[in-house]
Design an enzyme around this catalytic site. Structure first.
Site, mmCIF file in Angstrom:
data_model
loop_
_atom_site.group_PDB
_atom_site.id
_atom_site.type_symbol
_atom_site.label_atom_id
_atom_site.label_comp_id
_atom_site.label_asym_id
_atom_site.label_seq_id
_atom_site.Cartn_x
_atom_site.Cartn_y
_atom_site.Cartn_z
ATOM 1 N N CYS A 48 0.851 -1.188 0.000
ATOM 2 C CA CYS A 48 0.000 0.000 0.000
ATOM 3 C C CYS A 48 0.889 1.241 0.000
ATOM 4 O O CYS A 48 1.800 1.348 0.831
ATOM 5 C CB CYS A 48 -0.879 -0.020 1.245
ATOM 6 N N CYS A 51 0.296 3.135 3.561
ATOM 7 C CA CYS A 51 0.764 2.656 4.866
ATOM 8 C C CYS A 51 1.841 1.578 4.799
ATOM 9 O O CYS A 51 2.389 1.193 5.822
ATOM 10 C CB CYS A 51 -0.420 2.134 5.676
ATOM 11 N N CYS A 66 -7.331 -4.076 -19.390
ATOM 12 C CA CYS A 66 -8.090 -2.937 -18.865
ATOM 13 C C CYS A 66 -7.239 -1.687 -18.629
ATOM 14 O O CYS A 66 -7.767 -0.602 -18.459
ATOM 15 C CB CYS A 66 -8.844 -3.330 -17.595
ATOM 16 N N CYS A 96 -7.707 -0.414 1.504
ATOM 17 C CA CYS A 96 -6.737 -1.019 2.409
ATOM 18 C C CYS A 96 -7.343 -1.027 3.810
ATOM 19 O O CYS A 96 -7.768 0.004 4.314
ATOM 20 C CB CYS A 96 -5.448 -0.205 2.388
ATOM 21 N N CYS A 99 -5.174 1.337 6.439
ATOM 22 C CA CYS A 99 -5.179 2.809 6.436
ATOM 23 C C CYS A 99 -6.440 3.397 5.818
ATOM 24 O O CYS A 99 -6.606 4.617 5.801
ATOM 25 C CB CYS A 99 -3.940 3.352 5.730
ATOM 26 N N HIS A 102 -8.209 4.225 -0.609
ATOM 27 C CA HIS A 102 -8.925 3.688 -1.777
ATOM 28 C C HIS A 102 -7.914 3.063 -2.732
ATOM 29 O O HIS A 102 -6.921 3.687 -3.103
ATOM 30 C CB HIS A 102 -9.680 4.820 -2.477
ATOM 31 N N HIS A 105 -11.347 -1.183 -7.591
ATOM 32 C CA HIS A 105 -12.603 -1.935 -7.508
ATOM 33 C C HIS A 105 -12.339 -3.406 -7.794
ATOM 34 O O HIS A 105 -11.316 -3.757 -8.370
ATOM 35 C CB HIS A 105 -13.629 -1.395 -8.512
ATOM 36 N N ASP A 109 -15.043 -10.476 -13.600
ATOM 37 C CA ASP A 109 -14.612 -10.939 -14.926
ATOM 38 C C ASP A 109 -13.138 -11.352 -14.948
ATOM 39 O O ASP A 109 -12.468 -11.264 -15.958
ATOM 40 C CB ASP A 109 -14.883 -9.854 -15.980
ATOM 41 N N ARG A 118 -11.374 -10.057 -10.475
ATOM 42 C CA ARG A 118 -10.352 -9.139 -10.981
ATOM 43 C C ARG A 118 -10.291 -7.931 -10.059
ATOM 44 O O ARG A 118 -11.189 -7.098 -10.074
ATOM 45 C CB ARG A 118 -10.673 -8.694 -12.418
ATOM 46 N N CYS A 120 -9.008 -4.633 -9.661
ATOM 47 C CA CYS A 120 -8.529 -3.633 -10.606
ATOM 48 C C CYS A 120 -8.036 -2.441 -9.777
ATOM 49 O O CYS A 120 -8.834 -1.724 -9.172
ATOM 50 C CB CYS A 120 -9.708 -3.252 -11.501
HETATM 51 FE FE FE Z 1 -2.808 1.119 3.502
#
Ligand code: FE
Length: 134
Positions: A48, A51, A66, A96, A99, A102, A105, A109, A118, A120
């Site tokens: 991440c 964090c 994608c 995560c 922390c 974001h 998603h 598929d 998946r 993504c």
């Molecule tokens: Fe994190």
């Protein structure tokens, strides 16, 4: 997972780049095919970028058209899922757990032989660490 990381908006701003802040803390999305890792297949761990917790490994990364790094599974019980109804779509946001950042998603598929998911993920939410073996 060790203790959760909770920082104020100002503290996150100091810690992250502007682009990382926009994605991790404001749920932004990097443009497809522009990130550092969508076409990156070295052996190692993806941590991440907020964090430092290990979120994914190269073992679960797969080639996807994608434009974002795609994984069939997280490295551990470190991902939180939330329903996301923004932009007139029904999606599952992934964050995560440590922390609250974001990440991206998760969709249905993904590769069938690996469970069909998946994840993504924005490259900017990740920091790759090379490892010769996992
Ligand atoms: Fe994190």
């Amino acid at each position: 997972m060790t203790d959760k990381v909770t920082l104020s908006k100002e503290e996150w701003k100091k810690k992250l780049s502007l682009e990382q802040f926009r994605i991790l803390r404001e749920k932004g999305t990097e443009r497809a095919f522009t990130g550092e890792y969508w076409n990156h297949f070295e052996t190692g761990k993806y941590k991440c970028s907020g964090c430092g917790e290990v979120l994914f490994t190269s073992k679960d990364k797969f080639t996807s058209d994608c434009g974002w790094p795609s994984f069939s599974a997280p490295a551990d019980d470190i991902i939180e899922e939330k329903q996301d109804l923004s932009y007139g779509m029904i999606r599952t946001e992934v964050l995560c757990k440590k922390c609250g950042g974001h990440l991206g998603h998760v969709f249905n598929d993904g590769p069938r032989d690996k469970g069909g998911l998946r994840y993504c993920i924005n490259s900017l939410s990740l920091k790759f660490e090379k490892k010769s073996d996992l």
